[in-house]
Design a protein around this motif. Structure first.
Motif, PDB file in Angstrom:
ATOM      1  N   LYS A 505       0.827  -1.212   0.000  1.00 41.27           N
ATOM      2  CA  LYS A 505       0.000   0.000   0.000  1.00 41.27           C
ATOM      3  C   LYS A 505       0.859   1.259   0.000  1.00 41.27           C
ATOM      4  CE  LYS A 505      -0.621   0.074   5.057  1.00 41.27           C
ATOM      5  NZ  LYS A 505      -1.604  -0.109   6.151  1.00 41.27           N
ATOM      6  N   MET A 506       0.236   2.377  -0.367  1.00 41.75           N
ATOM      7  CA  MET A 506       0.897   3.684  -0.380  1.00 41.75           C
ATOM      8  C   MET A 506       0.641   4.409   0.936  1.00 41.75           C
ATOM      9  SD  MET A 506      -0.343   5.215  -4.070  1.00 41.75           S
ATOM     10  CE  MET A 506      -0.666   4.128  -5.480  1.00 41.75           C
ATOM     11  N   THR A 507       1.505   5.378   1.234  1.00 41.14           N
ATOM     12  CA  THR A 507       1.186   6.312   2.303  1.00 41.14           C
ATOM     13  C   THR A 507       0.147   7.302   1.776  1.00 41.14           C
ATOM     14  OG1 THR A 507       2.851   7.969   1.698  1.00 41.14           O
ATOM     15  CG2 THR A 507       3.565   6.165   3.144  1.00 41.14           C
ATOM     16  N   ARG A 508      -0.477   8.026   2.682  1.00 37.42           N
ATOM     17  CA  ARG A 508      -1.477   9.007   2.238  1.00 37.42           C
ATOM     18  C   ARG A 508      -0.826  10.114   1.416  1.00 37.42           C
ATOM     19  NH1 ARG A 508      -6.420   9.425   6.577  1.00 37.42           N
ATOM     20  NH2 ARG A 508      -6.180   7.346   7.478  1.00 37.42           N
ATOM     21  N   GLU A 509       0.347  10.537   1.825  1.00 38.16           N
ATOM     22  CA  GLU A 509       1.049  11.569   1.067  1.00 38.16           C
ATOM     23  C   GLU A 509       1.345  11.088  -0.349  1.00 38.16           C
ATOM     24  OE1 GLU A 509       5.064  14.373   1.417  1.00 38.16           O
ATOM     25  OE2 GLU A 509       4.892  12.538   2.607  1.00 38.16           O
ATOM     26  N   GLU A 510       1.814   9.847  -0.468  1.00 39.01           N
ATOM     27  CA  GLU A 510       2.106   9.294  -1.792  1.00 39.01           C
ATOM     28  C   GLU A 510       0.846   9.178  -2.633  1.00 39.01           C
ATOM     29  OE1 GLU A 510       5.917   6.382  -0.634  1.00 39.01           O
ATOM     30  OE2 GLU A 510       3.844   5.665  -0.435  1.00 39.01           O
ATOM     31  N   ALA A 511      -0.246   8.733  -2.011  1.00 37.89           N
ATOM     32  CA  ALA A 511      -1.487   8.537  -2.754  1.00 37.89           C
ATOM     33  C   ALA A 511      -2.032   9.864  -3.279  1.00 37.89           C
ATOM     34  CB  ALA A 511      -2.526   7.842  -1.879  1.00 37.89           C
ATOM     35  N   ILE A 512      -1.965  10.909  -2.462  1.00 34.75           N
ATOM     36  CA  ILE A 512      -2.425  12.223  -2.939  1.00 34.75           C
ATOM     37  C   ILE A 512      -1.542  12.705  -4.082  1.00 34.75           C
ATOM     38  CG2 ILE A 512      -2.529  14.670  -2.314  1.00 34.75           C
ATOM     39  CD1 ILE A 512      -3.908  13.916   0.233  1.00 34.75           C
ATOM     40  N   LYS A 513      -0.248  12.467  -3.993  1.00 36.38           N
ATOM     41  CA  LYS A 513       0.629  12.864  -5.092  1.00 36.38           C
ATOM     42  C   LYS A 513       0.296  12.115  -6.377  1.00 36.38           C
ATOM     43  CE  LYS A 513       4.668  14.621  -2.615  1.00 36.38           C
ATOM     44  NZ  LYS A 513       6.116  14.463  -2.319  1.00 36.38           N
ATOM     45  N   THR A 514      -0.052  10.825  -6.251  1.00 37.18           N
ATOM     46  CA  THR A 514      -0.403  10.072  -7.469  1.00 37.18           C
ATOM     47  C   THR A 514      -1.651  10.644  -8.119  1.00 37.18           C
ATOM     48  OG1 THR A 514      -1.792   8.399  -6.345  1.00 37.18           O
ATOM     49  CG2 THR A 514       0.581   7.926  -6.542  1.00 37.18           C
ATOM     50  N   TYR A 515      -2.475  11.314  -7.333  1.00 37.90           N
ATOM     51  CA  TYR A 515      -3.726  11.869  -7.848  1.00 37.90           C
ATOM     52  C   TYR A 515      -3.637  13.362  -8.167  1.00 37.90           C
ATOM     53  CZ  TYR A 515      -7.893   8.959  -8.288  1.00 37.90           C
ATOM     54  OH  TYR A 515      -8.863   8.105  -8.759  1.00 37.90           O
ATOM     55  N   THR A 516      -2.434  13.949  -8.001  1.00 39.93           N
ATOM     56  CA  THR A 516      -2.312  15.392  -8.242  1.00 39.93           C
ATOM     57  C   THR A 516      -1.039  15.685  -9.051  1.00 39.93           C
ATOM     58  OG1 THR A 516      -1.290  15.634  -6.027  1.00 39.93           O
ATOM     59  CG2 THR A 516      -3.661  16.044  -6.203  1.00 39.93           C
ATOM     60  N   ILE A 517       0.059  15.923  -8.363  1.00 41.32           N
ATOM     61  CA  ILE A 517       1.269  16.374  -9.055  1.00 41.32           C
ATOM     62  C   ILE A 517       1.836  15.302  -9.978  1.00 41.32           C
ATOM     63  CG2 ILE A 517       2.880  15.702  -7.209  1.00 41.32           C
ATOM     64  CD1 ILE A 517       2.997  18.956  -9.328  1.00 41.32           C
ATOM     65  N   ASN A 518       1.701  14.026  -9.607  1.00 40.60           N
ATOM     66  CA  ASN A 518       2.194  12.960 -10.489  1.00 40.60           C
ATOM     67  C   ASN A 518       1.345  12.869 -11.759  1.00 40.60           C
ATOM     68  OD1 ASN A 518       3.894  12.493  -8.353  1.00 40.60           O
ATOM     69  ND2 ASN A 518       3.418  10.327  -8.137  1.00 40.60           N
ATOM     70  N   GLY A 519       0.042  13.067 -11.608  1.00 41.32           N
ATOM     71  CA  GLY A 519      -0.824  13.095 -12.779  1.00 41.32           C
ATOM     72  C   GLY A 519      -0.485  14.261 -13.689  1.00 41.32           C
ATOM     73  N   ALA A 520      -0.153  15.399 -13.090  1.00 43.88           N
ATOM     74  CA  ALA A 520       0.262  16.560 -13.888  1.00 43.88           C
ATOM     75  C   ALA A 520       1.564  16.257 -14.619  1.00 43.88           C
ATOM     76  CB  ALA A 520       0.408  17.775 -12.987  1.00 43.88           C
ATOM     77  N   TYR A 521       2.513  15.645 -13.911  1.00 44.51           N
ATOM     78  CA  TYR A 521       3.800  15.281 -14.527  1.00 44.51           C
ATOM     79  C   TYR A 521       3.597  14.314 -15.688  1.00 44.51           C
ATOM     80  CZ  TYR A 521       8.401  13.079 -15.029  1.00 44.51           C
ATOM     81  OH  TYR A 521       9.574  12.562 -15.548  1.00 44.51           O
ATOM     82  N   ALA A 522       2.678  13.373 -15.528  1.00 43.87           N
ATOM     83  CA  ALA A 522       2.427  12.370 -16.561  1.00 43.87           C
ATOM     84  C   ALA A 522       1.850  12.986 -17.829  1.00 43.87           C
ATOM     85  CB  ALA A 522       1.484  11.296 -16.030  1.00 43.87           C
ATOM     86  N   ALA A 523       1.421  14.254 -17.748  1.00 39.26           N
ATOM     87  CA  ALA A 523       0.883  14.965 -18.912  1.00 39.26           C
ATOM     88  C   ALA A 523       1.721  16.209 -19.232  1.00 39.26           C
ATOM     89  CB  ALA A 523      -0.564  15.366 -18.653  1.00 39.26           C
ATOM     90  N   PHE A 524       2.954  16.279 -18.714  1.00 34.64           N
ATOM     91  CA  PHE A 524       3.860  17.404 -18.952  1.00 34.64           C
ATOM     92  C   PHE A 524       3.279  18.719 -18.416  1.00 34.64           C
ATOM     93  CE2 PHE A 524       4.419  14.263 -22.290  1.00 34.64           C
ATOM     94  CZ  PHE A 524       5.793  14.088 -22.354  1.00 34.64           C
ATOM     95  N   GLU A 525       2.476  18.635 -17.367  1.00 33.44           N
ATOM     96  CA  GLU A 525       1.759  19.818 -16.880  1.00 33.44           C
ATOM     97  C   GLU A 525       2.074  20.147 -15.426  1.00 33.44           C
ATOM     98  OE1 GLU A 525      -2.199  19.600 -19.745  1.00 33.44           O
ATOM     99  OE2 GLU A 525      -2.253  18.550 -17.818  1.00 33.44           O
ATOM    100  N   GLU A 526       3.200  19.664 -14.912  1.00 30.53           N
ATOM    101  CA  GLU A 526       3.496  19.879 -13.498  1.00 30.53           C
ATOM    102  C   GLU A 526       3.773  21.344 -13.164  1.00 30.53           C
ATOM    103  OE1 GLU A 526       7.522  18.785 -15.338  1.00 30.53           O
ATOM    104  OE2 GLU A 526       5.394  18.335 -15.654  1.00 30.53           O
ATOM    105  N   ASN A 527       4.107  22.167 -14.167  1.00 28.82           N
ATOM    106  CA  ASN A 527       4.292  23.594 -13.922  1.00 28.82           C
ATOM    107  C   ASN A 527       2.995  24.376 -14.034  1.00 28.82           C
ATOM    108  OD1 ASN A 527       7.114  23.358 -13.550  1.00 28.82           O
ATOM    109  ND2 ASN A 527       7.433  23.343 -15.765  1.00 28.82           N
ATOM    110  N   LEU A 528       1.921  23.671 -14.362  1.00 34.08           N
ATOM    111  CA  LEU A 528       0.633  24.313 -14.591  1.00 34.08           C
ATOM    112  C   LEU A 528      -0.403  23.934 -13.531  1.00 34.08           C
ATOM    113  CD1 LEU A 528      -0.678  26.107 -16.852  1.00 34.08           C
ATOM    114  CD2 LEU A 528      -1.478  23.971 -17.898  1.00 34.08           C
ATOM    115  N   LYS A 529      -0.295  22.735 -12.982  1.00 36.18           N
ATOM    116  CA  LYS A 529      -1.317  22.235 -12.064  1.00 36.18           C
ATOM    117  C   LYS A 529      -0.722  21.147 -11.176  1.00 36.18           C
ATOM    118  CE  LYS A 529      -3.782  20.811 -15.655  1.00 36.18           C
ATOM    119  NZ  LYS A 529      -4.667  20.101 -16.626  1.00 36.18           N
ATOM    120  N   GLY A 530      -1.526  20.579 -10.304  1.00 32.12           N
ATOM    121  CA  GLY A 530      -1.089  19.456  -9.481  1.00 32.12           C
ATOM    122  C   GLY A 530      -0.636  19.833  -8.089  1.00 32.12           C
TER     123      GLY A 530
END
Length: 573
Positions: A505-530
């Motif tokens: 399992k993930m930690t809560r911090e890791e899980a929120i990142k997978t649903y925010t900044i990591n998702g932004a990174y996966a779309a080249f959008e980490e400087n725009l959102k996340g």
């Protein structure tokens, strides 16, 4: 004396000008929206928590304390008193299907069907409201979740007879929860010309009984036998009618996402015509959500048109198209996932390779040459290995491969050897937390305990190696609700509270990142959102519970109070 008087007058004028300038600056600092008195989790390591936030235009202007933010309140500023509620960046669902979500709101929804009798009853009800000859389409059934097991059955799949008797005059096509099989009644099979002598297509299986008769289940590429018949039926309608139906589904899906706190959705595969309709929907302001769309279309069709469809930040950052989606295998539930060793519960089957490796290679080359991200649907360990082999080939050909951010969609069953390759090649694992607990009842049956323990949904092993994981729901395979997927990610417990290899399992911090900044990174959008950082898009969600601090049981009780996109409240409970 005259000189002193002139100096005094000049000083007064300078003071007035200075005061006027300060007033103008103060006025310019007035923000459009201010959130106060909250527990704001920023996903910004420099300032992880704040109590207030100010928005100007569609951007975050300032994050800080109440005292710091109150100075940006003007006469026209909208104010939300959070009363201690939890705020985080808007959820980014990194793998879902926009049109499929809309279809599920229109067609027969079978996700909650507990047994085959309930499926038949739902379809029969729909048939009672249709004219004879009209197709009935539904989605969401899963044979592994039926209690009791349907009788008769083949490999756990129900046989069509009972459904065909209940609905004899309407062709029926019911899409499996995974999307990797369809169930057809006798009328649909008759129209499609599917019978005992119909051959299995490459990469597909017509499931048959002991006499060779189709039972109604068409796996992987065999789906197209039934789908083609349905497409012929749709072609009797005008193009305007068909397009209007698609746009309706887009709007319905967008609205449902916002109700669930999803501010960005990675749409995992649309053809060029549908992308044109999505673009039209953005232009018409039907789409309030932000979309990152992967193209899934024929290779020959893309070769001459791909560059024309590349969009980045179109429509005030509502639409980006810069990825190609393809499939290497099927789903584990329908035994279509491509495995290195046979299925434990079907020893003569290794699953299916649904797209030839040579064809996938051609898609990869097209993506690399045109600056597109490659996203390959990969479930089984053999599928993951073959996809990584392709990616490794291109890593040797392109020095900047690690910056291309190629993805593997799902990465559900991966060997320890290939986990290391994910990390070494900087391949993004687009995984769905909810799939783990939803699939858990049949994973061990399919893989056996040893393979399931070492390679099934191995988030912890991935994260410890430095692999970037982005999260999602694969809706409409699952509900688009990110709270349920977050809960699965941090607990790995099913609805009965039973854990599934919880060391992963993930930690809560890791899980929120997978649903925010990591998702932004996966779309080249980490400087725009996340993350909630000054200058980024003001996409955020207000929740009833603090996901970082509440009890595990309270996670599932969490509700979306506000969804805000670009500083605008687009959903309010």
């Amino acid at each position: 004396m005259r000189m002193i008087k002139n100096i005094f007058v000049l000083s007064v004028l300078i003071g007035l000008l200075f005061a006027s300038g300060c007033g103008e600056n103060k006025m310019n600092d007035n923000c459009d929206l201010v959130l106060l008195n909250g527990e704001i989790y920023t996903v910004n390591d420099s300032i992880p928590w704040a109590e207030a936030l100010a928005v100007k235009g569609d951007r975050i202007y300032k994050v800080g304390s109440n005292e710091e933010i109150e100075m940006y309140i003007g006469d026209s500023t909208a104010i939300i008193d959070l009363n201690g509620r939890f705020v985080m960046p808007g959820f980014i669902d990194s793998h879902a299907h926009l049109i499929g979500i809309g279809e599920n709101l229109i067609d027969v929804d079978l996700r909650d069907a507990q047994n085959w009798d309930e499926v038949i009853a739902a379809v029969a009800k729909a048939a009672s409201e249709r004219r004879p000859g009209e197709w009935i389409v539904g989605r969401g059934w899963h044979q592994e979740k039926f209690d009791p097991e349907p009788e008769p059955n083949v490999e756990g799949y129900p046989v069509h007879n009972a459904l065909s008797n209940a609905v004899p005059y309407n062709p029926v096509m019911l899409v499996h929860a995974s999307g990797h099989a369809v169930f057809a009644n006798a009328k649909a099979m008759e129209i499609a010309g599917a019978d005992t002598i119909t051959s299995n297509p490459p990469g597909g299986v017509i499931v048959r009984d002991s006499t060779g008769k189709p039972i109604g289940v068409f796996e992987e590429n065999a789906e197209n036998i039934i789908r083609s018949a349905y497409e012929r039926y749709l072609n009797d309608r005008s193009l305007d009618e068909l397009n209007a139906e698609v746009i309706k589904k887009i709007k319905f899906a967008s609205d449902l996402c916002l109700k669930n706190g999803v501010t960005t959705l990675h749409d995992a595969g649309e053809d060029l015509e549908t992308i044109e309709l999505i673009k039209k929907s953005v232009d018409s302001n039907y789409v309030k959500i932000r979309l990152y769309v992967m193209i899934n279309d024929a290779l020959d069709k893309l070769k001459g048109k791909l560059k024309d469809y590349k969009l980045v930040g179109y429509g005030e950052n509502r639409l980006t198209v810069r990825a190609i989606k393809q499939y290497i295998d099927g789903a584990l539930g329908s035994r279509g996932a491509w495995l290195l060793e046979p299925y434990s519960d079907l020893p003569d089957s290794y699953g299916s390779n649904v797209t030839p490796i040579k064809t996938l290679d051609d898609y990869c080359r097209l993506a690399a040459e045109n600056g597109f991200q490659m996203c390959i649907h990969t479930i089984g360990d053999r599928g993951n290995r073959e996809a990584l082999n392709l990616y490794e080939k291109y890593s040797r050909q392109y020095e900047n491969f690690d910056q291309m951010r190629w993805r593997i969609e799902h990465a559900q069953h991966v060997t320890p050897f290939d986990i290391k390759r994910f990390a070494r090649l900087n391949v993004i694992a687009a995984m769905q937390g909810i799939h783990c607990t939803s699939d858990a009842p049949f994973v061990i049956e399919r893989l056996g305990n040893e393979r399931a323990a070492s390679g099934a949904y191995v988030w912890r092993s991935m994260l410890d190696r430095g692999v970037v994981i982005c999260n999602g729901t694969d809706a409409p395979v699952e509900s688009v609700n990110p709270i349920a997927s977050f809960y699965a990610s941090v607990t790995r417990k099913n609805k009965d509270g039973v854990g599934f290899y919880t060391k992963q399992k993930m930690t809560r911090e890791e899980a929120i990142k997978t649903y925010t900044i990591n998702g932004a990174y996966a779309a080249f959008e980490e400087n725009l959102k996340g993350s909630l950082v000054e200058g980024k898009l003001a996409d955020l969600v207000v929740l009833s519970n603090n996901l970082m601090k509440c009890s595990e049981d309270d996670i599932l009780k969490t509700e979306v109070v506000y969804t805000i996109v670009g500083g605008k409240i687009v959903y309010k409970k």
